[in-house]
Design a protein around this motif. Structure first.
Motif, mmCIF file in Angstrom:
data_model
loop_
_atom_site.group_PDB
_atom_site.id
_atom_site.type_symbol
_atom_site.label_atom_id
_atom_site.label_comp_id
_atom_site.label_asym_id
_atom_site.label_seq_id
_atom_site.Cartn_x
_atom_site.Cartn_y
_atom_site.Cartn_z
ATOM 1 N N ALA A 118 0.835 -1.206 0.000
ATOM 2 C CA ALA A 118 0.000 0.000 0.000
ATOM 3 C C ALA A 118 0.868 1.253 0.000
ATOM 4 C CB ALA A 118 -0.948 -0.012 1.198
ATOM 5 N N SER A 119 1.919 1.252 0.800
ATOM 6 C CA SER A 119 2.831 2.391 0.856
ATOM 7 C C SER A 119 3.522 2.607 -0.487
ATOM 8 C CB SER A 119 3.873 2.165 1.954
ATOM 9 O OG SER A 119 4.830 3.197 1.957
ATOM 10 N N ASN A 120 3.972 1.537 -1.116
ATOM 11 C CA ASN A 120 4.638 1.654 -2.414
ATOM 12 C C ASN A 120 3.682 2.111 -3.506
ATOM 13 O OD1 ASN A 120 7.533 1.022 -2.276
ATOM 14 N ND2 ASN A 120 6.815 -0.857 -1.321
ATOM 15 N N ILE A 121 2.438 1.686 -3.447
ATOM 16 C CA ILE A 121 1.445 2.164 -4.415
ATOM 17 C C ILE A 121 1.295 3.674 -4.301
ATOM 18 C CG2 ILE A 121 -1.028 2.173 -4.997
ATOM 19 C CD1 ILE A 121 -1.008 -0.850 -4.188
ATOM 20 N N GLU A 122 1.227 4.183 -3.074
ATOM 21 C CA GLU A 122 1.082 5.629 -2.864
ATOM 22 C C GLU A 122 2.288 6.386 -3.409
ATOM 23 O OE1 GLU A 122 -0.024 6.517 1.201
ATOM 24 O OE2 GLU A 122 -1.483 4.877 1.176
ATOM 25 N N ILE A 123 3.491 5.871 -3.153
ATOM 26 C CA ILE A 123 4.704 6.520 -3.658
ATOM 27 C C ILE A 123 4.725 6.500 -5.182
ATOM 28 C CG2 ILE A 123 7.224 6.357 -3.790
ATOM 29 C CD1 ILE A 123 7.085 5.142 -0.907
ATOM 30 N N LEU A 124 4.491 5.338 -5.763
ATOM 31 C CA LEU A 124 4.528 5.202 -7.217
ATOM 32 C C LEU A 124 3.456 6.053 -7.896
ATOM 33 C CD1 LEU A 124 5.107 1.347 -7.482
ATOM 34 C CD2 LEU A 124 6.750 3.139 -8.117
ATOM 35 N N SER A 125 2.292 6.160 -7.280
ATOM 36 C CA SER A 125 1.178 6.905 -7.880
ATOM 37 C C SER A 125 1.456 8.402 -7.970
ATOM 38 C CB SER A 125 -0.104 6.659 -7.087
ATOM 39 O OG SER A 125 -0.477 5.306 -7.179
ATOM 40 N N GLN A 126 2.381 8.887 -7.188
ATOM 41 C CA GLN A 126 2.717 10.314 -7.199
ATOM 42 C C GLN A 126 3.738 10.669 -8.276
ATOM 43 O OE1 GLN A 126 3.968 11.418 -3.246
ATOM 44 N NE2 GLN A 126 2.152 10.518 -2.320
ATOM 45 N N LEU A 127 4.379 9.658 -8.846
ATOM 46 C CA LEU A 127 5.445 9.902 -9.820
ATOM 47 C C LEU A 127 4.889 10.238 -11.194
ATOM 48 C CD1 LEU A 127 7.881 7.011 -8.836
ATOM 49 C CD2 LEU A 127 7.903 9.384 -8.060
ATOM 50 N N ASN A 143 13.598 11.771 -6.388
ATOM 51 C CA ASN A 143 14.442 12.389 -5.377
ATOM 52 C C ASN A 143 15.050 11.289 -4.502
ATOM 53 O OD1 ASN A 143 12.675 11.760 -3.124
ATOM 54 N ND2 ASN A 143 11.419 13.540 -3.667
ATOM 55 N N SER A 144 15.938 11.643 -3.610
ATOM 56 C CA SER A 144 16.663 10.639 -2.820
ATOM 57 C C SER A 144 15.738 9.813 -1.935
ATOM 58 C CB SER A 144 17.751 11.303 -1.976
ATOM 59 O OG SER A 144 17.193 12.249 -1.095
ATOM 60 N N GLN A 145 14.697 10.408 -1.391
ATOM 61 C CA GLN A 145 13.760 9.655 -0.551
ATOM 62 C C GLN A 145 12.987 8.641 -1.379
ATOM 63 O OE1 GLN A 145 11.581 12.925 1.155
ATOM 64 N NE2 GLN A 145 12.781 12.861 3.044
ATOM 65 N N GLN A 146 12.532 9.039 -2.560
ATOM 66 C CA GLN A 146 11.821 8.118 -3.445
ATOM 67 C C GLN A 146 12.738 6.976 -3.880
ATOM 68 O OE1 GLN A 146 10.784 11.157 -6.248
ATOM 69 N NE2 GLN A 146 8.648 11.258 -5.554
ATOM 70 N N MET A 147 13.966 7.315 -4.212
ATOM 71 C CA MET A 147 14.921 6.290 -4.630
ATOM 72 C C MET A 147 15.145 5.287 -3.505
ATOM 73 S SD MET A 147 17.696 8.535 -6.726
ATOM 74 C CE MET A 147 18.394 7.314 -7.814
ATOM 75 N N ASP A 148 15.287 5.769 -2.293
ATOM 76 C CA ASP A 148 15.509 4.882 -1.148
ATOM 77 C C ASP A 148 14.345 3.905 -0.980
ATOM 78 O OD1 ASP A 148 16.863 3.988 1.287
ATOM 79 O OD2 ASP A 148 15.258 5.048 2.358
#
Length: 118
Positions: free
Chosen positions: A9-18, A104-109
């Motif tokens: 769920a967390s990764n979906i939220e991150i990916l959806s913002q890209l 950005n570095s946070q997304q990459m991490d």
């Protein structure tokens, strides 16, 4: 690849913002679909609980107020459902493609799981 429901769920939220393009954008879109498929039941449960304990802020978005947050979290975490692991086939890209995007570095991490191991 193995992830818990909560991680998916967390990764979906991150990916959806890209807003990536090219091969990295393709990998992002493909992984969103794969994660949603793998976490389908958990996402449906979470959405149902958001509707039950929260209030609509427009569209399909709900917010849980501070007063109801403990009840919401208790219901969401019942029986360890967020910690259930699932296997899914992640679409991975090489390091150059991954690093050549606009992350950005946070997304990459958070998204290093998308990089092919050499």
């Amino acid at each position: 690849m193995t992830m818990t429901n909560a991680e998916m769920a967390s990764n979906i939220e991150i990916l959806s913002q890209l807003k990536e393009k090219g091969k990295l954008g393709y990998a992002v879109a493909r992984n969103i679909r794969k994660l949603r498929d793998a976490a389908k039941e958990y996402l449906e449960l979470r959405e149902k609980l958001f509707q039950e304990y929260g209030h609509s802020v427009g569209g399909n978005r709900y917010v849980v107020d501070k007063e109801k947050l403990p009840e919401f979290l208790a219901a969401l975490n019942a029986d360890g459902i967020p910690d259930i692991e699932h296997d899914f086939e992640a679409f991975q890209v090489d390091e150059d493609t991954f690093c050549g995007g606009g992350l950005n570095s946070q997304q990459m991490d958070k998204l290093m799981w998308m990089v092919k191991e050499e």
